[in-house]
Structure formats: C-alpha cells, structure tokens
Write an enzyme that holds these catalytic residues in place. Structure first.
Site, PDB file in Angstrom:
ATOM      1  N   SER A  35       0.651  -1.366  -0.258  1.00 27.89           N
ATOM      2  CA  SER A  35       0.040   0.023  -0.050  1.00 27.89           C
ATOM      3  C   SER A  35       0.801   1.387  -0.187  1.00 27.89           C
ATOM      4  O   SER A  35       0.456   2.383  -0.378  1.00 27.89           O
ATOM      5  CB  SER A  35      -1.008   0.033   1.020  1.00 27.89           C
ATOM      6  OG  SER A  35      -0.146   0.029   2.391  1.00 27.89           O
ATOM      7  N   THR A  36       2.238   1.208   0.673  1.00 27.08           N
ATOM      8  CA  THR A  36       3.066   2.259   0.598  1.00 27.08           C
ATOM      9  C   THR A  36       3.375   2.739  -0.832  1.00 27.08           C
ATOM     10  O   THR A  36       3.509   3.837  -1.442  1.00 27.08           O
ATOM     11  CB  THR A  36       4.036   2.252   1.703  1.00 27.08           C
ATOM     12  OG1 THR A  36       3.594   1.865   2.748  1.00 27.08           O
ATOM     13  CG2 THR A  36       4.792   3.390   1.838  1.00 27.08           C
ATOM     14  N   ASP A  85      10.847   0.401  -1.703  1.00 27.82           N
ATOM     15  CA  ASP A  85       9.767  -0.528  -1.121  1.00 27.82           C
ATOM     16  C   ASP A  85       9.324  -0.170   0.045  1.00 27.82           C
ATOM     17  O   ASP A  85       9.998   0.459   0.897  1.00 27.82           O
ATOM     18  CB  ASP A  85      10.488  -1.912  -1.198  1.00 27.82           C
ATOM     19  CG  ASP A  85       9.523  -2.855  -1.234  1.00 27.82           C
ATOM     20  OD1 ASP A  85       8.203  -2.830  -1.103  1.00 27.82           O
ATOM     21  OD2 ASP A  85       9.941  -4.165  -1.423  1.00 27.82           O
ATOM     22  N   GLY A 101       2.899  -8.958   2.304  1.00 29.92           N
ATOM     23  CA  GLY A 101       2.230  -8.910   1.001  1.00 29.92           C
ATOM     24  C   GLY A 101       2.848 -10.406   0.209  1.00 29.92           C
ATOM     25  O   GLY A 101       2.417 -10.308  -0.825  1.00 29.92           O
ATOM     26  N   GLU A 107      11.156  -9.083  -3.888  1.00 28.86           N
ATOM     27  CA  GLU A 107      11.691  -7.727  -3.404  1.00 28.86           C
ATOM     28  C   GLU A 107      13.006  -8.000  -3.081  1.00 28.86           C
ATOM     29  O   GLU A 107      13.746  -6.735  -3.145  1.00 28.86           O
ATOM     30  CB  GLU A 107      10.654  -7.412  -2.062  1.00 28.86           C
ATOM     31  CG  GLU A 107       9.388  -7.098  -2.516  1.00 28.86           C
ATOM     32  CD  GLU A 107       8.321  -6.893  -1.157  1.00 28.86           C
ATOM     33  OE1 GLU A 107       7.499  -6.305  -1.432  1.00 28.86           O
ATOM     34  OE2 GLU A 107       8.651  -7.572   0.070  1.00 28.86           O
TER      35      GLU A 107
HETATM   36  C1  5RP Z   1       5.051  -7.020   0.592  1.00 30.12           C
HETATM   37  C2  5RP Z   1       6.017  -6.066   1.514  1.00 30.12           C
HETATM   38  C3  5RP Z   1       5.457  -4.774   1.753  1.00 30.12           C
HETATM   39  O1  5RP Z   1       6.512  -3.888   1.603  1.00 30.12           O
HETATM   40  C4  5RP Z   1       5.114  -4.684   3.255  1.00 30.12           C
HETATM   41  O2  5RP Z   1       4.254  -5.677   3.526  1.00 30.12           O
HETATM   42  C5  5RP Z   1       4.625  -3.442   3.598  1.00 30.12           C
HETATM   43  O3  5RP Z   1       3.289  -3.159   3.216  1.00 30.12           O
HETATM   44  P1  5RP Z   1       2.563  -1.915   3.259  1.00 30.12           P
HETATM   45  O4  5RP Z   1       3.310  -0.816   2.272  1.00 30.12           O
HETATM   46  O5  5RP Z   1       1.009  -2.337   2.454  1.00 30.12           O
HETATM   47  O6  5RP Z   1       2.222  -1.616   4.604  1.00 30.12           O
HETATM   48  O7  5RP Z   1       6.820  -6.578   2.113  1.00 30.12           O
HETATM   49  O8  5RP Z   1       5.782  -8.222   0.506  1.00 30.12           O
END
Ligand code: 5RP
Length: 221
Positions: A35-36, A85, A101, A107
């Site tokens: 989401s970020t 990320d 996620g 990643e």
């Molecule tokens: C996905 C990840 C995301 O970067 C992590 O879960 C953070 O997610 P969000 O920005 O939605 O809080 O590692 O595998």
C-alpha cells in the site's frame, strides 16, 4: 500515538513522494509491493516519463503500467540504480521484516540488485525490536520435509507466489535476527525469508505526521 487510517495514508504518501524525488530521468528503478508503494507509483508517473522499472509483483506491474510507467521484465537487467519498497517493520539499526504481501523473495532480489535501496514507511512501522512471525517462501517439492525441519511454521491461506512458491510464516526464535536469517537461509527447501539486513538498506524515509524523517544507513553498493 494512535493514528487514524487517513493519517497513516498521509504518512505513506509523504514518504512515497520524498522517495520519488530521489529518482532521476534515465534511471532504472525497482518497484516494491504494497500500500505504501501504491502511493509511489502515481508520484513517479507524475514526475518521470523517462525511467525504466522492474516490478516485484504482478499487482505492482499492472498498477505501474496503467499509469504509463515503463515496466521491463526482470531477466536481463543485472543492476538497478534504485529500488524503493515498503516494509512491515524497521528497527533503529536498519533491520527489516518484509513479506506481509508475500512478495519478499522478489523484493529481496530487486533490492540487492539496486545500487541504492530506499525503504518507505509510515510511523507505525519503526519498532525497537523485530517481532515474528517471519514471512517465508518454500519450495512445493519436499514441503513436508522442509516444514518438519523448520519447526514452528504456519502455511498462509494465499495463492502460491508468481514463481510457484508456498507462502508461510516462521514462528521460531528471533532473539538474534542475523542468526535466525542464517538458519532460515541455510534450510534446504526454503526459497527466501523476509528478514532484510541493515547492509541492504541505503535510506529509510518515514512519514511522521506532516513531516518525513530520513535515516541514512549507508547500505547498498
Ligand atoms: C510485501 C511487503 C510490503 O512492502 C510490506 O508488507 C509493507 O506493505 P504496506 O506498504 O502495505 O504496509 O513486504 O511483501
């Protein structure tokens, strides 16, 4: 301080916009997942038409392409200028837990390929000490054996990764993240885990209220 979801989204957006400012035309950029990162993509699309990106998930690739961002397959690019990320947790010394996620394998590969890895986060992500469970991705072949050797693991009720891996969470000891990371990495059948060491992280940009805090870890190449 308890933050509303609007405040958290605002912090994510501020961090994402600050990261987008680090991108220059002509760069190759790794795009994370979550989401970020969803706030990063429009910020990049507004600022830059001349960047080449690789995406860490089909979802990010779709979002980026809908915004007109050039997304290349990650097969031939051997080095990236920058990767950006999100994270689930970040400690003061720069350890990350990622993979909420389920995209942590791709990643990590994209982050390690980049000259600079920029982490973007809202103020709920910094922690004093990492907490489990740690996301892991496992080979389907020999899954029963891998689970037995790992010990305390729960399988996630999610589809396999785009690379066919089984997504799970490791609930074992996390007293010393480097030791846990070494144990997980040394387990045959385990493809990747969500512990990212500080030496991978160049900079963290944390949204805090209406400001961003920039922490330079000097990781990367
Ligand atoms: C996905 C990840 C995301 O970067 C992590 O879960 C953070 O997610 P969000 O920005 O939605 O809080 O590692 O595998």
């Amino acid at each position: 301080m308890v933050r509303t979801s609007n405040q958290v989204d605002r912090e994510k957006q501020l961090a994402a916009e600050a990261a987008a400012d680090l991108v220059e035309d002509g760069m190759t950029v790794g795009l994370g997942t979550g989401s970020t990162v969803a706030f990063l993509l429009p910020a990049l699309a507004r600022r830059h038409r001349n960047i080449r990106c690789v995406a860490t998930s089909p979802h990010t690739a779709d979002l980026a392409q809908q915004l007109g961002i050039d997304v290349a397959p990650f097969t031939e690019l051997a080095i990236l200028d920058l990767a950006i990320d999100g994270t689930d947790q970040i400690t003061p010394d720069g350890w990350l837990v990622k993979g909420g996620g389920a995209a942590h394998t791709r990643e990590k590969l994209v982050a390690i390929t980049a000259n600079r890895f920029i982490v973007i986060a809202d103020s709920t992500k910094p922690v004093a000490v990492l907490k489990g469970p740690i996301p892991i991705e496992l080979l389907a072949f020999g899954l029963g054996s891998t689970l037995r050797r790992l010990g305390d693991v729960t399988l996630r009720a999610v589809p396999s990764s785009p690379d066919g891996g089984i997504i799970a969470d490791y609930h074992g000891p996390l007293v010393n993240p480097r030791e846990t990371a070494a144990r997980l990495s040394g387990t045959p059948g385990l493809i990747e885990h969500g512990l990212f060491p500080p030496e991978m992280v160049t900079t963290a940009i944390i949204g805090r209220g209406d400001q961003v805090e920039v922490i330079d870890y000097r990781g990367g190449k």
